[in-house]
Scaffold this motif. Structure first.
Motif, short mmCIF file in Angstrom:
data_model
loop_
_atom_site.label_atom_id
_atom_site.label_comp_id
_atom_site.label_asym_id
_atom_site.label_seq_id
_atom_site.Cartn_x
_atom_site.Cartn_y
_atom_site.Cartn_z
N PRO A 298 1.44 10.15 5.19
CA PRO A 298 1.42 10.03 3.74
C PRO A 298 2.14 8.75 3.30
N ILE A 301 6.28 10.92 -0.39
CA ILE A 301 6.42 12.36 -0.52
C ILE A 301 7.22 12.65 -1.79
N ARG A 314 1.41 13.42 -2.14
CA ARG A 314 1.61 12.58 -0.96
C ARG A 314 0.40 11.71 -0.71
#
Ligand code: UDP
Ligand code: MG
Length: 314
Positions: A298, A301, A314
């Motif tokens: 990702p 976050i 994400r």
């Protein structure tokens, strides 16, 4: 018409309240609905609690707080992913991107002739001369060796239509270099020059070294030219060694050959070894980028947000 403003913030407790005051003043005078997307990029000061206070008293404010510092590029990407506006802009929290330009930028987009209005500072006042010099060389180089057309002095501050925002979002690469991405997606861009403004409060988050690495990243992300350096060196060395071979043979035939030349042999070996390591290093840089892309991690976050709508976390 909904206007989304994305504001990446990293340790901006001094600047953020000033930014909020100035920007809402401008926005309230414009006849349009807006949302302020404040992205807290893992600040270690009170930035997040300031964001929460602002959000509590102003429904226009949405905050997204990262679980750690992911960098400005990730913060911008998080903003783009969550912006719902018809027009979307990125702005720094330190008022170096003057909000007073917004009404004119919106007007230019509304005329329908352009898809984006980008800002470019016409001077580099208040910047160390060494940094300016390196910045200029960087822009010359990257424009020569890549097809992302990047304007010297361009800021990340730009207003885009939904179509262009979606195009930027569709470039979901892990190693992001927004200046290149904005140029690469194309679209018609109006360049708006303005005089450089110094940061209102707080300190810059970019050391010279951090900027230097960012520049190298930009080159690697948008050009394959460094990879061909190895082939060029290889060809030149082959040519030179062939000439040298002829020279040695001729010398042997005419004058005979007393054993000598230990020093020159070592020099040649070290020189070629160095070149090989250098080229391997370049290949390694590209390989490292590829490795990160393949992992598909990702970009960011989000650990805390007040945005109720389907949030991309994400
Ligand atoms: N920023 C960020 N994450 C970082 C570094 C910077 O979100 O890791 C934000 C910062 O809060 C500011 C913007 O990016 O809103 C530009 O940073 P800064 O003003 O320090 O850079 P400069 O204008 O000196 O190039
Ligand atoms: Mg700044």
């Amino acid at each position: 018409m909904l206007l989304s403003l994305i504001v990446p913030c990293y340790n901006e407790q001094e600047a953020l309240p000033l930014f909020y005051r100035e920007t809402t003043k401008v926005l309230s005078e414009m006849q349009c609905d807006y949302e302020l997307l404040l992205v807290n990029d893992g600040s270690r000061d009170n930035t997040l609690s300031i964001m929460k206070d602002l959000a509590a008293k102003d429904p226009h404010v949405l905050y997204f707080s990262f679980s750690r510092n992911f960098g400005k590029e990730a913060a911008m990407y998080a903003g783009f992913s969550n912006a719902r506006g018809d027009y979307v802009a990125v702005m720094d929290a330190d008022l170096q991107d003057p909000p007073s330009l917004l009404p004119e930028m919106v007007k230019i987009l509304e005329s329908g002739e352009y898809d984006s209005v980008a800002t470019r500072r016409i001077d580099r006042a208040g910047e160390p001369p060494v940094r300016s010099w390196f910045a200029r060389r960087f822009y010359e180089l990257i424009n020569r060796i890549s097809d992302a057309d990047i304007v010297d002095g361009a800021r990340d501050f730009r207003l885009m239509t939904r179509a262009m925002t979606d195009a930027v979002l569709s470039m979901s690469e892990y190693n992001r270099f927004s200046k290149g991405i904005f140029g690469w997606v194309g679209f018609k861009t109006y360049w708006m020059p303005y005089e450089n403004v110094e940061r209102v409060a707080g300190v810059t988050k970019w050391s010279f070294w951090k900027l230097f690495k960012y520049a190298i990243d930009g080159i690697i992300n948008f050009s394959q030219a460094p990879l061909s350096i190895a082939s060029w060196f290889g060809m030149i060395m082959t040519g030179v060694s062939f000439l040298f071979l002829i020279f040695i043979v001729v010398r042997r035939l005419i004058w005979g050959d007393p054993v000598a030349g230990w020093a020159s042999t070592i020099c040649v070996i070290i020189f070629i070894g160095g070149l090989q390591l250098f080229c391997l290093g370049i290949i390694g840089q590209y390989l490292a980028k590829t490795y990160m892309e393949v992992k598909n991690r990702p970009h960011f976050i989000i650990s805390d947000t007040n945005a109720g709508h389907a949030v991309k976390i994400r």
